[in-house]
Design a protein around this motif. Structure first.
Motif, short mmCIF file in Angstrom:
data_model
loop_
_atom_site.label_atom_id
_atom_site.label_comp_id
_atom_site.label_asym_id
_atom_site.label_seq_id
_atom_site.Cartn_x
_atom_site.Cartn_y
_atom_site.Cartn_z
N ARG A 1 20.31 -66.37 -0.61
CA ARG A 1 19.14 -67.13 -1.06
C ARG A 1 19.00 -68.46 -0.35
NH1 ARG A 1 18.99 -65.74 -7.43
NH2 ARG A 1 18.78 -63.50 -7.11
N ALA A 2 20.13 -69.08 -0.02
CA ALA A 2 20.06 -70.38 0.67
C ALA A 2 19.33 -70.23 1.99
CB ALA A 2 21.45 -70.93 0.88
N SER A 3 19.69 -69.17 2.72
CA SER A 3 19.02 -69.02 4.02
C SER A 3 17.58 -68.57 3.82
CB SER A 3 19.79 -68.05 4.91
OG SER A 3 20.14 -66.90 4.21
N ALA A 4 17.28 -67.93 2.69
CA ALA A 4 15.88 -67.58 2.41
C ALA A 4 15.05 -68.85 2.27
CB ALA A 4 15.78 -66.72 1.16
N ARG A 5 15.65 -69.89 1.65
CA ARG A 5 14.93 -71.15 1.51
C ARG A 5 14.71 -71.79 2.89
NH1 ARG A 5 17.54 -71.62 -3.33
NH2 ARG A 5 19.41 -72.53 -2.45
N ALA B 1 14.39 -70.23 5.56
CA ALA B 1 13.34 -69.45 6.22
C ALA B 1 11.96 -69.92 5.77
CB ALA B 1 13.52 -67.96 5.92
N THR B 2 11.82 -70.26 4.50
CA THR B 2 10.53 -70.74 4.00
C THR B 2 10.14 -72.05 4.70
OG1 THR B 2 11.21 -69.85 1.88
CG2 THR B 2 9.25 -71.22 1.89
N THR B 3 11.11 -72.96 4.82
CA THR B 3 10.82 -74.22 5.50
C THR B 3 10.38 -73.95 6.93
OG1 THR B 3 12.76 -74.95 4.31
CG2 THR B 3 11.75 -76.53 5.81
N LEU B 4 11.13 -73.07 7.59
CA LEU B 4 10.83 -72.78 8.98
C LEU B 4 9.43 -72.18 9.11
CD1 LEU B 4 12.48 -73.03 11.55
CD2 LEU B 4 13.03 -70.62 11.37
N ARG B 5 9.08 -71.35 8.12
CA ARG B 5 7.78 -70.70 8.18
C ARG B 5 6.65 -71.73 8.07
NH1 ARG B 5 8.07 -66.97 4.07
NH2 ARG B 5 9.23 -65.51 5.34
N SER B 6 6.85 -72.73 7.18
CA SER B 6 5.76 -73.70 7.05
C SER B 6 5.71 -74.59 8.29
CB SER B 6 5.88 -74.50 5.76
OG SER B 6 7.06 -75.25 5.77
N GLU C 1 6.50 -75.66 24.24
CA GLU C 1 7.75 -76.36 23.97
C GLU C 1 8.06 -76.37 22.47
OE1 GLU C 1 8.50 -80.81 24.66
OE2 GLU C 1 8.04 -79.95 26.63
N ARG C 2 7.03 -76.73 21.69
CA ARG C 2 7.21 -76.79 20.23
C ARG C 2 7.54 -75.41 19.68
NH1 ARG C 2 4.37 -79.28 15.59
NH2 ARG C 2 5.95 -79.02 13.99
N LEU C 3 6.83 -74.40 20.20
CA LEU C 3 7.06 -73.02 19.75
C LEU C 3 8.49 -72.60 20.07
CD1 LEU C 3 5.09 -71.11 18.39
CD2 LEU C 3 4.69 -70.03 20.58
N GLU C 4 8.94 -72.98 21.27
CA GLU C 4 10.29 -72.59 21.69
C GLU C 4 11.34 -73.20 20.76
OE1 GLU C 4 12.13 -70.06 23.02
OE2 GLU C 4 10.05 -70.04 23.65
N GLN C 5 11.10 -74.46 20.38
CA GLN C 5 12.02 -75.13 19.43
C GLN C 5 12.13 -74.32 18.15
OE1 GLN C 5 10.60 -78.98 18.37
NE2 GLN C 5 11.32 -79.92 20.28
N ILE C 6 10.98 -73.92 17.63
CA ILE C 6 10.98 -73.18 16.37
C ILE C 6 11.65 -71.82 16.56
CG2 ILE C 6 9.46 -72.04 14.70
CD1 ILE C 6 7.61 -74.45 15.00
N HIS C 7 11.38 -71.19 17.69
CA HIS C 7 12.01 -69.88 17.94
C HIS C 7 13.52 -70.00 18.04
CE1 HIS C 7 8.06 -67.97 19.56
NE2 HIS C 7 8.15 -67.97 18.24
N ARG C 8 13.97 -71.09 18.62
CA ARG C 8 15.43 -71.29 18.69
C ARG C 8 16.01 -71.38 17.29
NH1 ARG C 8 14.99 -74.18 23.29
NH2 ARG C 8 14.51 -76.12 22.19
N ALA C 9 15.36 -72.18 16.46
CA ALA C 9 15.83 -72.33 15.08
C ALA C 9 15.79 -70.98 14.36
CB ALA C 9 14.98 -73.35 14.34
N ALA C 10 14.71 -70.20 14.62
CA ALA C 10 14.56 -68.91 13.95
C ALA C 10 15.67 -67.95 14.38
CB ALA C 10 13.19 -68.31 14.27
N ARG C 11 16.02 -68.01 15.68
CA ARG C 11 17.11 -67.14 16.16
C ARG C 11 18.40 -67.48 15.44
NH1 ARG C 11 14.89 -67.30 21.16
NH2 ARG C 11 16.12 -69.07 21.84
N LEU D 1 18.77 -68.91 12.58
CA LEU D 1 18.67 -68.51 11.18
C LEU D 1 18.86 -67.00 11.03
CD1 LEU D 1 18.09 -69.56 8.35
CD2 LEU D 1 15.69 -69.04 8.74
N ALA D 2 18.24 -66.24 11.94
CA ALA D 2 18.36 -64.77 11.87
C ALA D 2 19.83 -64.37 12.02
CB ALA D 2 17.52 -64.13 12.97
#
Lengths: 594, 588
Positions: B167-171, B173-178, B205-215, B217-218
């Motif tokens: 659940r912690a990582s689900a939270r 993920a929510t932050t990352l999504r917003s 650049e901004r998108l890549e930052q988020i994708h890095r974080a998403a990777r 998190l995944a």
């Protein structure tokens, strides 16, 4: 958009595998990690075989009455479990990462495509954001699980059938026959139940639509005191929906019933002959036990893939939504194959350095532009000439095409026919970067990026010094804004920082224009959202700046309009010059406005 | 409850059939290797066949009963949603009460009950298999059963605990999504300038930052989910070995025959396999958690207005209104600045008042106050001299005729669409109302008159016809006061003007409060009040002298996009849907 219960939707819609998968797998990282998932799944199946063989050996030894513990076989049993656990762990990590890679790839392409189209209209921002965010989350299970399982559903049953055949060829043949029966039964049941299920599903969908309909009109029902009444309707429709859903599921679950039954019947079909053959000693006990333990595993990947059909439909729907946005967000094309204003600008690969618009004519020649959702042209063979050093003000009703004219000159949109010329040369023959350096463009919606105020200003002039930034802000009368910011130029603005009001955004964008060494100003409503005092400051600043420049200004404000050497209006897609003194011009225009 | 019990029974039967199938098959094979007379096997052969057929059938029943049970719950959840949204709409909901938002809530309700079904199935499957397995083994060898039970319970606990760990990582993920939604909105809003300044690289650049974080998190989420499967699989392996060792010991001491040892081993194998599947099954209920959280947020929203228990009807005709020093804060974000900031207004009976001003000025909020969709933080709102908070919904409904900018048309007959506002109206009244709003030619062409179906799947209704139908509704309600909100919002300027003129003519002697951003309509009313940022910035009555008629045409319609219908009114602000919770003004 349906409110039919998801389970029903999914149970009725069959699997669709096709070109979308291939496009998803086009990205190398996605392909690599899906392949890794498949390999891990095979390794896990191999561990199951080892487990079965070890267990069969132990039981056979016990039957033979051996004393002492079967240590070697127990070690194999433990080893198989350890290996399987590791496969599953890495499988989860790989699944998550491959889904993430697929989402990132699709998102990059979606945003790239939408940005390409962005100059030619206002994109459906909320929709793009939803599709790029929550919409693509459907790919988590689709890419992470469904796609590898689809491959495993073919490889694992055949591989395990081969293993069983290797142990005992008769059993191998039985397994193969049942495997071959499966698609046959699936088709027969699908044929019989599909039509019935689809028919009932249509009913389910209609009821779902009715419920949504009432929800959407709830404010009006409330205002007219009718919500009580409609609540009863919702209750009735909900009950009908429940009954319709259940009767649909009754049919839709039949295919799962067939699959489950085939899987368990195959165990019986193997066990009974094996038992009878053991009676006459034509097969060994350890072989028979191994076959028995492996048999249920043969159908497991098939059952898993079939229960994940839902994810296939949801994942594909997400991909399709993204792809339709990439193709263009317009409602309908103007004519089949016909060009629309919304099409992405064709590659612009001119090489000539741009001449200085302060020294030569800039013109639109016989320009035609159409909105994709409107039949009539926004600009119809429009002609406009900007003489060097001249300020032209463009008035006119909304939707007349004023902003489109600005975007054409800024090189952000491409006309369907006709040309934009600079010093007599087609703008597309010019080096785009050198042309853009000549421009000071203020769009309808000024940009604010989530960064410091300084970074927002340096969008326009990456090398500007802080002093130059201060000067540009004071020039447009943004001194008050600056004073209100706690860290001055270093204040974070936009999302996550201090939000800027519409007027402040306008000032920021104007300051940006002032930072450009531009000689052609293209300004779209420079003082909209500003109070009278700010407007005065800006008009004064513009009066100074426009002295050595050419400019086209779209405005509705009289104070700005007075800056023009010439006043033009756009009607029926053509430019028309308003003659005479100011008041007469305005009166003339006002009489013609709707 | 009864249906869930039936579902549990079917699930248990299916678990027993699964265990029975392998146990009897195993017994059949091992016993056969001892070459007994064939009749000794015939019962086992029959049982194998029965279990094989029974397993599929009981699973089918389990699926049906579980879905039957949760669909009943879904029906109740939908009614709860209806009540909640009815209470909140339109001002208490985050963002506009758009189709997307509402169908989002409806599918959340589905996701919740579906997760309920999945979680229930997962627990019944593993629980029943473990229980049946332990019971069967206990009959043969209690020692082995004890091992099996201990390990099985450990596995269930592991699965449940690790699913909580996720659940912690689900939270996160929510932050990352917003964050992602914000980045996408920013990229699109800033696109023209970024292109003009050749700085598209900022978006990438901004998108890549988020994708890095998403990777990252995944990977973390994969590790959590994977460890759950790793641990249960390892525990299952250990449990199988442990049960085997106990059974082997029992055989050595003669308490267990070698044939029954095989049965014990196979039962343990099947039961442990079912429990090991629990983490994956629980993970598939994850989407239900997010949906449940969103519904929980909906449940926690404060209703922006309360209906009184008793109606206090106005003494005379309710055709005049007054706002007295009214302050309104956004119901969802009271910390933000006020939408209305000390506004006072009053109309006389029969008067026509226009509220004009740019988007966000607070015009629609005034209508919401009059309709008692919203209560002021300070000040009084009266209709016919009585505060709106003193009147019940039914009391207000008979006195106010509201025509929102996008009048909803329900997929029902034209008759029921109109009678919605005046249930007592007869066919003749309906036709008269249609004539008065200028819909007679349209009505004549309808295939089955008042019985013609409108809305989804029925006859198409254009934007202009929609507004006229809305007004026909308002006329049929017998209200003395009409509230018209942007009647021309979806029409081109000249049509909008003509429609509004006709609508006002149809309103006849009724009082009207008209909301518009189009200053050009002001000649049609008695008084114009200009609002800006929640304050009155100008008033003009008919006969007053406007400075320069033409200038108003030029200065009018601020905030309109060049592309006409493609841009919603107020389309200059970033859309609110993507930036949930950031919006200060729920109206536009």
């Amino acid at each position: 958009m349906t409110t039919a219960p998801g389970a029903v939707t999914r149970a009725v819609r069959g699997p669709r595998v096709g070109s979308a998968d291939r496009r998803l797998l086009a990205a190398w990282t996605v392909r690599r990690s899906v392949a890794a998932s498949v390999l891990l799944g095979m390794a896990s199946a191999a561990a199951v075989v080892v487990q079965a063989l070890a267990l069969a050996t132990i039981l056979a030894q016990e039957m033979a009455g051996s004393s002492g513990l079967p240590l070697a076989a127990l070690a194999w049993l433990g080893g198989a479990a350890v290996a399987r656990g590791l496969c599953l762990l890495s499988g989860e990590v790989v699944a998550g990462r491959s889904a993430e890679a697929a989402k990132a790839d699709l998102r990059r392409r979606l945003l790239g495509a939408v940005l390409q189209q962005a100059p030619s209209g206002v994109p459906p921002i909320a929709e793009v954001a939803t599709v790029a965010g929550r919409g693509l989350d459907a790919l988590d299970t689709y890419v992470g699980r469904y796609l590898p399982n689809l491959v495993l559903a073919v490889l694992v049953p055949l591989g395990l059938a081969a293993v069983i055949g290797g142990l005992d060829w008769v059993s191998g043949v039985v397994v193969l026959v049942v495997l071959a029966l499966f698609p046959l039964f699936a088709i027969l049941v699908g044929e019989a139940s599909g039509a019935l299920a689809r028919e009932r599903w249509a009913q389910v969908e209609a009821l779902g639509g009715r419920i949504l309909d009432v929800f959407e009109g709830l404010a009006v029902l409330k205002a007219y005191g009718r919500s009580r009444h409609q609540r009863g309707e919702i209750a009735r429709a909900g009950e009908q929906l429940r009954l319709a859903s259940i009767s649909t599921l009754r049919v839709a679950f039949l295919s799962a019933l067939v699959l489950e039954t085939l899987a368990s019947v195959s165990v019986a079909l193997l066990a009974v002959p094996l038992g009878l053959r053991l009676l006459n000693g034509s097969v060994r006990l350890s072989t028979a036990l191994a076959v028995l333990v492996v048999a249920p595993e043969v159908f497991l990947p098939l059952r898993r893939a079939s229960s994940e059909f839902h994810d296939s439909t949801e994942g594909l729907a997400a991909v399709e939504r993204a792809e339709s946005l990439m193709r263009g967000w317009g409602a309908t094309p103007v004519s089949p194959g016909g060009p629309a204003e919304g099409r992405a600008p064709a590659p612009w690969a001119g090489v000539h350095p741009a001449p200085d618009p302060a020294l030569c004519q800039v013109a639109l020649r016989q320009v035609v532009v159409r909105h994709r959702d409107r039949r009539a042209a926004v600009l119809a063979a429009a002609e406009l000439t900007l003489e060097p050093g001249q300020t032209v003000v463009l008035l006119g009703a909304n939707g007349a095409g004023k902003s489109t004219a600005l975007r054409l000159l800024a090189g952000l949109a491409t006309p369907e026919s006709g040309t934009v010329t600079v010093g007599g040369r087609d703008v597309r023959e010019l080096d785009p970067a050198s042309w853009r350096r000549r421009l000071g463009y203020l769009p309808e919606r000024p940009a604010v990026i989530a960064d410091t105020l300084a970074a927002n200003l340096r969008l326009a002039a990456p090398t500007a010094s802080d002093d130059q930034l201060y000067q540009a802000l004071h020039e447009v009368g943004a001194g008050r804004l600056l004073a209100a910011l706690p860290q001055g130029l270093g204040t974070l603005v936009g999302a996550g920082g201090r939000p800027l009001s519409a007027g402040e955004r306008q000032l920021l964008a104007l300051a940006r224009v002032g930072l450009r060494p531009a000689s052609l100003y293209l300004l779209d409503e420079p003082t909209v959202h500003l109070d009278d005092e700010s407007e005065e400051t800006i008009v004064a600043a513009l009066r100074r700046q426009l002295a050595q420049r050419t400019a086209l200004i779209v405005t509705h404000r009289p104070a700005v309009a007075r800056l023009g050497h010439r006043v033009m209006t756009l009607e029926r897609g053509r430019f028309r010059e308003l003659e005479g003194p100011w008041a007469a011009m305005v009166a003339q225009l006002a009489g013609e406005l709707p | 409850m009864r249906s869930l019990a039936a579902a549990s029974a079917a699930g248990t039967a299916s678990a027993i059939a699964g265990i029975g199938l392998l146990a009897t098959s195993g017994w059949l094979i091992t016993r056969a290797s001892q070459r007994p007379p064939i009749f000794e096997l015939s019962v086992a052969i029959g049982m194998v066949q029965a279990f094989a057929l029974g397993r599929g059938l009981s699973r089918y029943l389990q699926r049906l009963t579980v879905h039957g049970a949760v669909l009943g719950r879904l029906t109740r959840l939908r009614l709860w949603l209806f009540d909640r949204i009815e209470e909140l709409v339109p001002n208490g909901l985050p963002g506009r009460a758009s189709g997307a938002l509402l169908s989002g809530f409806l599918s959340d309700a589905e996701a919740v009950v579906e997760a309920l079904a999945k979680g229930f199935n997962a627990l019944v499957d593993s629980g029943a298999s473990l229980g049946a397995g332990v019971l069967l083994v206990a009959l043969l060898d209690p020692g082995a059963a004890a091992v099996l039970l201990t390990v099985g319970v450990l596995m269930v606990l592991t699965a449940i605990l690790t699913s909580r760990l996720g659940r912690a990582s689900a939270r996160a993920a929510t932050t990352l999504r917003s964050e992602l939604a914000e980045a996408v909105v920013e990229a699109l809003v800033t696109a023209p300038e970024l292109l003009a300044y050749d700085r598209q690289d900022l978006v990438a650049e901004r998108l890549e930052q988020i994708h890095r974080a998403a990777r990252g998190l995944a990977t973390r989420q994969g590790l959590v989910a994977g460890s759950a499967r790793l641990l249960t699989t390892w525990l299952g392996g250990a449990g199988l070995i442990g049960t085997l060792l106990a059974a082997v010991a029992a055989r050595s001491s003669g308490r267990l025959s070698p044939v029954l040892l095989a049965v014990v081993a196979l039962v343990a194998l099947v039961a442990l396999d079912q429990v090991a599947a629990l983490p994956l099954a629980l993970a598939s209920t994850g989407s239900g958690n997010a949906a449940a959280r969103r519904l929980g947020e909906l449940a926690g929203l404060r209703a922006p207005a309360r209906e009184p228990a008793f109606d206090h009807p106005p003494p005379g005709p309710a055709n005049w209104v007054a706002l007295d020093d009214v302050v309104v804060f956004p119901p969802l974000d009271p910390g933000a600045g006020p939408i209305l900031d000390g506004i006072s207004l009053a109309t006389t009976p029969g008067q026509r008042l226009a509220l004009v001003g740019p988007s966000g000025a607070g015009k629609t909020t005034v209508l919401s106050l009059l309709l008692h969709f919203l209560e002021p933080s300070k000040g009084r709102v009266t209709v016919g001299g009585v505060e709106t908070s003193e009147m019940t919904r039914a009391g207000l409904a008979g006195r106010l005729g509201w025509v929102p900018p996008e009048t909803p048309i329900f997929s029902a007959s034209l008759r029921s669409n109109l009678q919605l506002a005046g249930p007592q109206a007869g066919d003749q009244d309906l036709v008269v109302a249609l004539r008065r709003v200028g819909l007679e030619p349209w009505f004549q062409l309808l295939p089955s008159g008042l019985d013609t179906r409108l809305g989804a799947g029925g006859s198409a209704v254009s934007a202009g016809e929609r507004q006229r139908l809305g007004l026909a509704r308002a006329l049929l309600s017998r209200a003395e006061l009409l509230l018209l909100d942007e009647p021309g919002a979806h029409l081109d300027p000249s049509t909008a003007m003509a429609t509004l003129e006709e609508l006002l003519a149809a309103a006849d002697t009724r009082s009207v409060v008209l909301v518009t951003h189009d200053q050009a309509t002001v000649d049609l009313v008695d008084e114009v009040v200009s609002l800006r940022a929640g304050r009155v910035v100008g008033r003009r009555t008919r006969g007053g002298h406007p400075t320069d008629e033409a200038m108003r045409h030029l200065a009018g319609r601020p905030g309109q996009g060049e592309d006409g219908p493609a841009v919603p009114p107020g389309g200059f602000e970033p859309p609110t849907v993507a930036l949930e919770g950031r919006r200060s003004d729920p109206l536009s």
